[in-house]
Scaffold this motif. Structure first.
Motif, mmCIF file in Angstrom:
data_model
loop_
_atom_site.group_PDB
_atom_site.id
_atom_site.type_symbol
_atom_site.label_atom_id
_atom_site.label_comp_id
_atom_site.label_asym_id
_atom_site.label_seq_id
_atom_site.Cartn_x
_atom_site.Cartn_y
_atom_site.Cartn_z
ATOM 1 N N LEU A 21 -6.720 -5.384 8.883
ATOM 2 C CA LEU A 21 -7.965 -5.788 9.538
ATOM 3 C C LEU A 21 -7.685 -6.947 10.495
ATOM 4 N N PRO A 22 -7.476 -6.675 11.773
ATOM 5 C CA PRO A 22 -7.311 -7.757 12.757
ATOM 6 C C PRO A 22 -8.674 -8.357 13.093
ATOM 7 N N VAL A 23 -9.150 -9.229 12.244
ATOM 8 C CA VAL A 23 -10.512 -9.750 12.371
ATOM 9 C C VAL A 23 -10.669 -10.683 13.566
ATOM 10 N N ALA A 24 -9.529 -11.156 14.102
ATOM 11 C CA ALA A 24 -9.552 -11.986 15.302
ATOM 12 C C ALA A 24 -8.203 -11.833 15.989
ATOM 13 N N LYS A 25 -8.112 -12.299 17.223
ATOM 14 C CA LYS A 25 -6.837 -12.204 17.930
ATOM 15 C C LYS A 25 -5.726 -12.930 17.189
ATOM 16 N N GLN A 26 -6.095 -13.991 16.492
ATOM 17 C CA GLN A 26 -5.089 -14.799 15.820
ATOM 18 C C GLN A 26 -4.978 -14.509 14.317
ATOM 19 N N LEU A 27 -5.830 -13.659 13.766
ATOM 20 C CA LEU A 27 -5.872 -13.488 12.313
ATOM 21 C C LEU A 27 -5.942 -12.015 11.937
ATOM 22 N N GLU A 28 -5.001 -11.599 11.078
ATOM 23 C CA GLU A 28 -4.998 -10.241 10.549
ATOM 24 C C GLU A 28 -4.963 -10.308 9.027
ATOM 25 N N LEU A 29 -5.832 -9.531 8.411
ATOM 26 C CA LEU A 29 -5.866 -9.425 6.958
ATOM 27 C C LEU A 29 -5.364 -8.044 6.553
ATOM 28 N N THR A 30 -4.644 -7.992 5.433
ATOM 29 C CA THR A 30 -4.147 -6.723 4.913
ATOM 30 C C THR A 30 -4.483 -6.624 3.438
ATOM 31 N N ALA A 31 -4.929 -5.455 3.023
ATOM 32 C CA ALA A 31 -5.233 -5.225 1.608
ATOM 33 C C ALA A 31 -4.662 -3.869 1.208
ATOM 34 N N ALA A 32 -4.143 -3.795 -0.016
ATOM 35 C CA ALA A 32 -3.558 -2.549 -0.510
ATOM 36 C C ALA A 32 -3.870 -2.406 -1.989
ATOM 37 N N VAL A 33 -4.025 -1.171 -2.418
ATOM 38 C CA VAL A 33 -4.280 -0.892 -3.823
ATOM 39 C C VAL A 33 -3.461 0.327 -4.213
ATOM 40 N N ARG A 34 -3.005 0.337 -5.453
ATOM 41 C CA ARG A 34 -2.177 1.443 -5.940
ATOM 42 C C ARG A 34 -2.614 1.813 -7.350
ATOM 43 N N TYR A 35 -2.619 3.129 -7.613
ATOM 44 C CA TYR A 35 -2.910 3.639 -8.953
ATOM 45 C C TYR A 35 -1.709 4.469 -9.405
ATOM 46 N N ASP A 36 -1.167 4.154 -10.588
ATOM 47 C CA ASP A 36 -0.029 4.885 -11.149
ATOM 48 C C ASP A 36 -0.402 5.448 -12.513
ATOM 49 N N HIS A 37 0.118 6.624 -12.785
ATOM 50 C CA HIS A 37 -0.093 7.242 -14.095
ATOM 51 C C HIS A 37 1.263 7.708 -14.627
ATOM 52 N N PHE A 38 1.600 7.271 -15.841
ATOM 53 C CA PHE A 38 2.870 7.609 -16.476
ATOM 54 C C PHE A 38 2.617 8.521 -17.665
ATOM 55 N N SER A 39 3.510 9.482 -17.854
ATOM 56 C CA SER A 39 3.339 10.419 -18.961
ATOM 57 C C SER A 39 3.510 9.751 -20.308
ATOM 58 N N ASP A 40 4.196 8.600 -20.347
ATOM 59 C CA ASP A 40 4.448 7.941 -21.628
ATOM 60 C C ASP A 40 3.924 6.514 -21.700
ATOM 61 N N PHE A 41 3.353 6.000 -20.589
ATOM 62 C CA PHE A 41 2.880 4.625 -20.615
ATOM 63 C C PHE A 41 1.499 4.445 -19.998
ATOM 64 N N GLY A 42 0.734 5.509 -19.968
ATOM 65 C CA GLY A 42 -0.642 5.358 -19.511
ATOM 66 C C GLY A 42 -0.728 5.111 -18.022
ATOM 67 N N ARG A 43 -1.683 4.301 -17.639
ATOM 68 C CA ARG A 43 -1.973 4.129 -16.219
ATOM 69 C C ARG A 43 -2.107 2.658 -15.885
#
Length: 891
Positions: free
Chosen positions: A526-548
């Protein structure tokens, strides 16, 4: 352009996360001849396992990378942005559960990107320490032949050759193929080639006093024996008034025996041969590219250590007892602690085969840049051994009257010598295979415009299937009656009793296990201004032996002025234990690195009695037992960075990045030093093992996998770049360094915190250097490039060690516990490269110009430490001043 740490393609390469980039010319100027040597030179890399750990350790030659000493298992290694199979020789404790750098040929690498912050969204939540991404050469028609050598004094001589050639242009021909072939060889370096590593007996001064310390094995030749009181004595010493060659006298309370100087027999840098092939093919189809990358490598390494030690029973009344023991007043059954010198050195001939295949497509569909990849990666490790007999085979040899453990090397009868060689097992011992299949799809696009520019979006999904198979030999499993002949044993037939390797109880358990996982991720900029950029990320993992698990990262990039960049991030991580850490069966796991004496520890004797076992006589190593733990919980982490990059003038750039990592429920094992110092406090850490050769049940250390508690790491990375034009040429200078602010770890939940910063921690068995860095200047003058580099590490406090105090005449007057100060260490490197023709370059250089020895240390144990003594092989290179040369022909 893609930058490691982000899935969004962008024009500006500078990101909100700290990424160090080593281009091809940077790699060449370091003088590093392999990816192993290259990464060990980086200031941000600490705590990595090197090749020398195989000297006395079952590492198969593994060499990993650990960013900021957070751990090899938490540092993700990628090839062209995709995951690789973990090492096939990883152990059930999690050791070597990383990528073996030996598999990656440095000649095929175009650049290396090191992300020193965890990238939880794009690559996986387990990249807690950071990411190392190797980018290979592609879309080139250039050809290059390299021939080189490295020559330290005495040993560890290297010679190498590689060829790279590209065919076709994507722009002109619609296709490109690049291949690289490489091979290198290295000879061994013996301990006796280095004064600082040549013996386990050292004399030194500290604080105005003179001291002696002796690093030895109680199994010697001629053998030591236990008398009726349980103390160690040596018949040869008593008869001759001195110990035999390659051993020295040891007195410890009532023990008076000869200790074997195994340090003098070591090859402190092993023999190694490596060969590799890499092929990359790309086909342009409109807006799409089809690609296929294939990497194959094979590493062979031979490590040699002292002849095999172990215990041999001497029954009362036997011919040996009558000849050697009864005259000394020994009337009961005894044990000879002996070294089978006439069998020759123990050798481990390790071989690791690795391949990686990546097939995929990338391009543009509508407004989306996409990439879809399928990869299969496999690491297979195997170890052949020699110099090891079966314990029962040797006991039978003693019972036959042929073997005499109380004579000097070479003094066995001809018949006995032949019989000794007849019990030498020479063949496959152990190994494992790790395999990873991955499918990944990701895409990025630009959405609507914001005040600072277009909003970027990336989404992706992946599926992983990993499998690990442990493949010990029948001998390693304890299923052979005659290891040399390969005869199976029968527990119901005394004539076909199951034998095990002499000197250690080594009944390994084969197993195979697998897991599946899938993940979804999304990232938005998100380049909210010429001088400022924000970044956000999310991840979901599911393991067969260790849940999520759901993990996330947020970051910002702020340019208050064109000359200043401020950046930062916060994120979370999730690291599941390896398949072996959870599912491996309990088995013998070698011996302790240190020696312990029950005579000095009533608590240790108490634990032996509680196990229905006995202590080993005198000061000796103890068997270790370990296994998987199905109750292990995954590690969870929090990470953060905050940095600033300033360019006050075009020629100068200064970057400073603070980083933090916090981990809870960390994986690990109780440190042997801690447990042996407090036996009753860790009553659950004890078990027992039967010595097959003697039939005696001895106390053993149970060092299984546990969730130990919390860990915290923080520090500051510095990066300064300066460029200047001088009357003789362009001068480019860089300075990179890491300052460790904090590293503290618990060894049990809610327990005490211990820190290894600036100290070789008795409890953690490792060191973190407060400062570590490299300064390098390159002068480009016409056809010449001259590079001067300086590498430095700060000093630290050594482990607490009990040493003997000497008077002015050299006589022992008592003992004292001391903690040496290990000196700071710095070396200088020089390289000159002469491009005497447009297509030819000759390079000559010196590593460690002034031939500085590693600093003296008394440490004898620690995490992943080899058998070397006098210096710490984990942190210092014993090769000394090394002349190297390379010839490059381009076509």
């Amino acid at each position: 352009m893609e930058v490691t740490g982000s899935a969004i393609r962008r024009i500006d390469a500078e990101s909100s996360l700290p990424v160090q980039v080593l281009k091809r010319e940077d790699i060449e100027r370091t003088g590093a001849t392999s990816t192993v040597d290259l990464l060990r030179r980086l200031p941000a890399v600490q705590g990595s396992t090197g090749e020398s750990a195989s000297v006395g350790g079952s590492t198969y030659g593994f060499s990993g990378v650990s960013i900021h000493n957070v751990g090899e298992t938490r540092t993700l290694v990628l090839l062209n942005g995709h995951r690789l199979a973990l090492f096939g020789g990883q152990t059930l404790t999690g050791f070597a559960a990383g990528m073996d750098l030996n598999a990656l040929p440095v000649s095929a690498i175009e650049r290396v990107e090191i992300l020193t912050d965890g990238a939880s969204a794009l690559y996986g939540a387990d990249a807690i320490a950071g990411v190392v991404n190797f980018i290979t050469k592609r879309d080139t028609t250039a050809g290059e032949v390299n021939i080189g050598f490295s020559r330290p004094d005495g040993g560890a001589h290297e010679k190498r050759a590689s060829i790279t050639k590209g065919f076709g242009s994507l722009a002109d021909d619609g296709y490109n193929v690049v291949f690289t072939l490489a091979r290198d060889e290295r000879t061994a370096l013996r301990s006796t080639d280095r004064d600082f590593a040549s013996s386990g007996k050292v004399l030194f001064s500290n604080g105005g006093k003179n001291y002696r310390f002796q690093q030895y094995s109680a199994s010697t030749i001629p053998g030591n024996v236990s008398n009726d009181a349980g103390n160690l004595i040596n018949p040869y010493l008593i008869a001759n008034g001195q110990c035999a060659p390659q051993s020295f006298r040891v007195t410890d309370g009532a023990d008076d025996f000869c200790g074997f100087d195994f340090v003098s027999t070591l090859e402190i840098y092993p023999v190694r041969d490596r060969e590799s092939a890499f092929v990359s093919g790309t086909k342009q189809l409109g807006n799409h590219q089809l690609f296929a990358d294939v990497l194959w490598s094979r590493t062979k390494q031979t490590s040699r250590i002292a002849p095999v030690p172990g215990g041999i029973s001497i029954p009362a009344g036997s011919a040996l007892a009558q000849k050697y023991l009864e005259p000394l007043g020994i009337t009961e059954d005894s044990t000879a602690f002996y070294r089978l010198y006439d069998l020759g050195a123990r050798a481990s001939k390790d071989e690791v085969n690795f391949y990686d295949i990546a097939l995929g497509s990338k391009g543009t569909i509508s407004k989306w840049d996409y990439e879809a990849t399928y990869t299969r990666s496999q690491s297979r490790a195997k170890s052949n051994i020699s110099g090891y007999p079966g314990a029962l085979a040797l006991a039978k040899l003693r019972a036959s009257g042929l073997l005499d453990p109380f004579v000097l090397p070479g003094q066995q009868t001809a018949e006995a010598t032949q019989a000794i060689q007849g019990v030498n097992y020479n063949g496959y011992w152990d190994g494992g295979k790790s395999q990873l299949d991955t499918v990944q799809v990701r895409g990025s696009t630009q959405l609507w415009d914001l005040p600072g520019g277009p909003m970027g979006l990336a989404v992706g999904a992946n599926f992983n299937k990993e499998k690990f198979t442990n493949q010990p030999s029948l001998f390693a499993q304890g299923r052979l009656a005659d290891p040399v002949a390969g005869v199976l044993c029968d527990e119901n037939d005394p004539a076909l009793a199951c034998d095990q390797r002499f000197g250690d109880a080594a009944a390994k358990v084969p197993y195979s296990a697998s897991r599946k996982s899938w993940g979804l991720f999304s990232e938005v900029s998100l380049p909210v201004a010429k001088q400022l950029e924000l970044t956000a990320a999310v991840r979901y993992d599911h393991f067969s032996d260790f849940g999520r698990a759901t993990t996330a990262k947020a970051a910002f990039r702020w340019n208050p002025t064109p000359q200043v960049l401020v950046r930062g991030s916060v994120g979370s991580g999730f690291h599941a234990p390896t398949v072996p850490q959870v599912k491996a069966s309990p088995e013998s796991y070698g011996v302790t690195s240190g020696k312990y004496n029950c005579a000095n520890s009533p608590e240790l004797a108490q634990q032996a009695a509680a196990q229905g076992a006995e202590c080993r006589p005198g000061s000796q190593q103890y068997d270790v037992v370990a296994g998987g733990n199905p109750n292990l919980k995954p590690e969870k982490s929090r990470q953060a960075t905050l940095g600033i990059v300033v360019e006050p003038i075009r020629q100068l750039s200064v970057g400073v990045d603070y980083w933090f990592v916090g981990i809870r429920d960390s994986f690990g094992q109780l440190a042997e030093q801690t447990v042996f110092a407090n036996p009753n406090q860790y009553a659950g850490a004890w078990t027992s093992q039967v010595d097959v050769g003697t039939g005696k049940r001895y106390l053993a250390f149970n060092q299984g996998n546990l969730n130990l508690g919390k860990e915290y790491y923080s520090g500051i990375d510095f990066n300064i770049q300066h460029r200047a034009k001088t009357p003789v040429g362009d001068l480019n200078t860089s300075a990179t360094a890491t300052y460790m602010l904090r590293q503290k770890q618990q060894l049990e939940p809610n327990g005490t915190y211990y820190s290894p910063i600036g100290v070789n921690s008795d409890d953690l068995g490792t060191v973190s250097f407060r400062w570590q860095g490299r300064i390098q200047s390159t002068l480009k003058a016409g056809a010449w490039d001259h590079t001067l580099g300086m590498n430095f590490k700060t000093g630290y406090k050594d482990q607490t060690t009990t040493v003997e105090v000497l008077d002015a005449a050299g006589n022992v007057t008592g003992t004292e516990d001391i903690r040496l100060r290990v000196k700071r260490y710095y070396t200088f490197d020089w390289q000159s490269a002469w491009t005497f023709r447009k297509d030819m370059t000759l390079t000559l250089g010196l590593l460690n110009i002034f031939d500085r020895d590693p600093p003296f240390t008394l440490s004898t144990s620690g995490t992943n430490k080899g058998q070397q003594f006098g210096y710490d092989d984990r942190y210092y290179d014993p090769r000394g001043r090394t002349l190297y040369g390379n010839f490059t022909y381009r076509f």
